[in-house]
Structures are given as structure tokens and as C-alpha cells.
Design a protein around this motif. Sequence first.
Motif, PDB file in Angstrom:
ATOM      1  N   ALA A 113       0.871  -1.174   0.000  1.00 14.57           N
ATOM      2  CA  ALA A 113       0.000   0.000   0.000  1.00 14.57           C
ATOM      3  C   ALA A 113       0.910   1.227   0.000  1.00 14.57           C
ATOM      4  O   ALA A 113       1.990   1.209   0.599  1.00 14.57           O
ATOM      5  N   PHE A 114       0.464   2.283  -0.673  1.00 15.32           N
ATOM      6  CA  PHE A 114       1.265   3.504  -0.756  1.00 15.32           C
ATOM      7  C   PHE A 114       0.706   4.602   0.138  1.00 15.32           C
ATOM      8  O   PHE A 114      -0.509   4.769   0.248  1.00 15.32           O
ATOM      9  N   VAL A 115       1.628   5.340   0.764  1.00 13.01           N
ATOM     10  CA  VAL A 115       1.296   6.509   1.572  1.00 13.01           C
ATOM     11  C   VAL A 115       1.485   7.728   0.672  1.00 13.01           C
ATOM     12  O   VAL A 115       2.513   7.850  -0.008  1.00 13.01           O
ATOM     13  N   HIS A 116       0.520   8.626   0.666  1.00 17.60           N
ATOM     14  CA  HIS A 116       0.588   9.804  -0.206  1.00 17.60           C
ATOM     15  C   HIS A 116       1.770  10.686   0.189  1.00 17.60           C
ATOM     16  O   HIS A 116       1.988  10.953   1.379  1.00 17.60           O
ATOM     17  N   PRO A 117       2.519  11.179  -0.798  1.00 19.54           N
ATOM     18  CA  PRO A 117       3.697  12.006  -0.486  1.00 19.54           C
ATOM     19  C   PRO A 117       3.368  13.311   0.225  1.00 19.54           C
ATOM     20  O   PRO A 117       4.231  13.872   0.892  1.00 19.54           O
ATOM     21  N   LYS A 118       2.133  13.791   0.149  1.00 17.55           N
ATOM     22  CA  LYS A 118       1.807  15.027   0.875  1.00 17.55           C
ATOM     23  C   LYS A 118       1.841  14.809   2.390  1.00 17.55           C
ATOM     24  O   LYS A 118       1.932  15.762   3.142  1.00 17.55           O
ATOM     25  N   SER A 119       1.817  13.552   2.813  1.00 17.19           N
ATOM     26  CA  SER A 119       1.892  13.240   4.241  1.00 17.19           C
ATOM     27  C   SER A 119       3.312  12.930   4.705  1.00 17.19           C
ATOM     28  O   SER A 119       3.542  12.751   5.903  1.00 17.19           O
ATOM     29  N   THR A 120       4.254  12.846   3.774  1.00 17.18           N
ATOM     30  CA  THR A 120       5.612  12.420   4.126  1.00 17.18           C
ATOM     31  C   THR A 120       6.670  13.387   3.595  1.00 17.18           C
ATOM     32  O   THR A 120       7.753  12.961   3.186  1.00 17.18           O
ATOM     33  N   GLY A 121       6.345  14.648   3.565  1.00 12.73           N
ATOM     34  CA  GLY A 121       7.317  15.649   3.134  1.00 12.73           C
ATOM     35  C   GLY A 121       7.685  15.572   1.674  1.00 12.73           C
ATOM     36  O   GLY A 121       8.781  15.964   1.287  1.00 12.73           O
ATOM     37  N   GLY A 122       6.784  15.032   0.849  1.00 10.60           N
ATOM     38  CA  GLY A 122       7.018  14.978  -0.590  1.00 10.60           C
ATOM     39  C   GLY A 122       7.629  13.682  -1.091  1.00 10.60           C
ATOM     40  O   GLY A 122       7.881  13.530  -2.279  1.00 10.60           O
ATOM     41  N   VAL A 123       7.879  12.725  -0.204  1.00  6.37           N
ATOM     42  CA  VAL A 123       8.475  11.450  -0.600  1.00  6.37           C
ATOM     43  C   VAL A 123       7.382  10.380  -0.654  1.00  6.37           C
ATOM     44  O   VAL A 123       6.686  10.155   0.337  1.00  6.37           O
ATOM     45  N   LEU A 124       7.234   9.729  -1.804  1.00  9.76           N
ATOM     46  CA  LEU A 124       6.300   8.616  -1.919  1.00  9.76           C
ATOM     47  C   LEU A 124       6.848   7.445  -1.110  1.00  9.76           C
ATOM     48  O   LEU A 124       8.019   7.094  -1.242  1.00  9.76           O
ATOM     49  N   MET A 125       5.993   6.872  -0.259  1.00  5.57           N
ATOM     50  CA  MET A 125       6.425   5.754   0.572  1.00  5.57           C
ATOM     51  C   MET A 125       5.465   4.589   0.384  1.00  5.57           C
ATOM     52  O   MET A 125       4.266   4.768   0.233  1.00  5.57           O
ATOM     53  N   GLU A 126       6.045   3.406   0.403  1.00  4.03           N
ATOM     54  CA  GLU A 126       5.289   2.174   0.239  1.00  4.03           C
ATOM     55  C   GLU A 126       5.410   1.349   1.514  1.00  4.03           C
ATOM     56  O   GLU A 126       6.480   1.293   2.126  1.00  4.03           O
ATOM     57  N   LEU A 127       4.323   0.707   1.914  1.00  4.69           N
ATOM     58  CA  LEU A 127       4.312  -0.239   3.010  1.00  4.69           C
ATOM     59  C   LEU A 127       4.308  -1.628   2.383  1.00  4.69           C
ATOM     60  O   LEU A 127       3.489  -1.899   1.503  1.00  4.69           O
ATOM     61  N   VAL A 128       5.209  -2.499   2.806  1.00  2.96           N
ATOM     62  CA  VAL A 128       5.365  -3.819   2.180  1.00  2.96           C
ATOM     63  C   VAL A 128       5.301  -4.913   3.237  1.00  2.96           C
ATOM     64  O   VAL A 128       6.078  -4.908   4.192  1.00  2.96           O
ATOM     65  N   GLU A 129       4.386  -5.850   3.023  1.00  2.44           N
ATOM     66  CA  GLU A 129       4.343  -7.072   3.821  1.00  2.44           C
ATOM     67  C   GLU A 129       4.954  -8.163   2.955  1.00  2.44           C
ATOM     68  O   GLU A 129       4.402  -8.504   1.908  1.00  2.44           O
ATOM     69  N   ASP A 130       6.094  -8.667   3.383  1.00  2.00           N
ATOM     70  CA  ASP A 130       6.854  -9.622   2.571  1.00  2.00           C
ATOM     71  C   ASP A 130       6.815 -11.003   3.220  1.00  2.00           C
ATOM     72  O   ASP A 130       7.424 -11.213   4.275  1.00  2.00           O
ATOM     73  N   PRO A 131       6.123 -11.963   2.603  1.00  6.02           N
ATOM     74  CA  PRO A 131       6.011 -13.288   3.212  1.00  6.02           C
ATOM     75  C   PRO A 131       7.344 -14.048   3.242  1.00  6.02           C
ATOM     76  O   PRO A 131       7.454 -15.044   3.948  1.00  6.02           O
ATOM     77  N   HIS A 132       8.346 -13.561   2.530  1.00  5.83           N
ATOM     78  CA  HIS A 132       9.651 -14.235   2.485  1.00  5.83           C
ATOM     79  C   HIS A 132      10.626 -13.693   3.526  1.00  5.83           C
ATOM     80  O   HIS A 132      11.724 -14.223   3.677  1.00  5.83           O
ATOM     81  N   SER A 133      10.242 -12.645   4.217  1.00  7.16           N
ATOM     82  CA  SER A 133      11.126 -12.006   5.181  1.00  7.16           C
ATOM     83  C   SER A 133      10.972 -12.636   6.561  1.00  7.16           C
ATOM     84  O   SER A 133       9.899 -13.103   6.932  1.00  7.16           O
TER      85      SER A 133
END
Length: 160
Positions: A132-152
Motif C-alpha cells: 500500500a502507498f502513503v501519499h507524499p503530501k503526508s511524508t514531506g514529498g516522498v512517496l512511501m510504500e508499506l510492504v508485507e513480505d512473506p519471504h522475510s
Amino acid sequence: MSETTPTPPPALRPVALGLHHVAIAVPSIAAARGVYEQALGMTASAGVEHVADQRVDVLVLMAGTQRIELVEPASEDSPISKFLERAGGRAGLHHLAWEVADVAEAIERVRAAGATMIDDAPRPGSHGTSIAFVHPKSTGGVLMELVEDPHSTRADAAGH
């Protein structure tokens, strides 16, 4: 009787367990990968994967334990096409991706903290992940992704 380290309550656990990957938008994976593999010595963990939901192709490169993703548009209406158009056709940093134990829970916690989400629910990412992506307007202009990785194993190590 054996003692175990207590697990913190969910409200106290950090959302981000660590950096999952750095994504670099490129016009062509084939043209870009030589610099990463030959000049920088990174190795591809697998072949190029098509992610239909996002209309992109992804190549995962490893630099030690750090993951770099080269992301190219797979169609004219891909978000990467739009990004590259705004960048004058040049490759560039697209987003930072943070590993989370449970992406659905992370969406709710990030939203509860006042951030704007691009995605209201988890969606499929590359290599079997949920994202899922967090909008960059909430993170100082940086697009951020949240990743759930089943291999980690990072979530298990953090007690999630």
C-alpha cells in the motif's frame, strides 16, 4: 519454568520494521541494468516480473542485503510513465519502501496517525508481497510504500 522476552502490545510496536527497498523508475530496465550489475556489482535476484495491477515491470537487484528495484512502465497509463514524463524522461528515485508485519494493520495505524493513504486496502506487489502507498503530501514529498513480505523473517525477529 522458562522466561521469554515479553512482546510489546500492538499499539507500541513500530509500523516500519526497516527499509525493504529503494525503487528507481527507469524508462527501460534493459538499458539501465548494466550500470547496476556491471559497474556497481549488484546481482539480480530473479528475472523481470510484470505486476499487472500497477502496470509495471520490476527487476530486483541486491547490493549485499539491500534490495533495489528498477521499475519500468508496462503501459502508457502506468504511474511510472507519468513519473518519467514529469522527470523529462530521466530515471529517478521513485519511492522508499518500508517493511511492515501486516500491511492492513499498518494502513490503519498510519491513517490513524493522520497520514493520507493512496491505497485504502492492501494490493498485490512484486514477488508475492502485499503493498500500500502513503501519499507524499503526508511524508514531506516522498512517496512511501508499506510492504508485507512473506519471504522475510524481519517481522518474526521483531516479535510480530
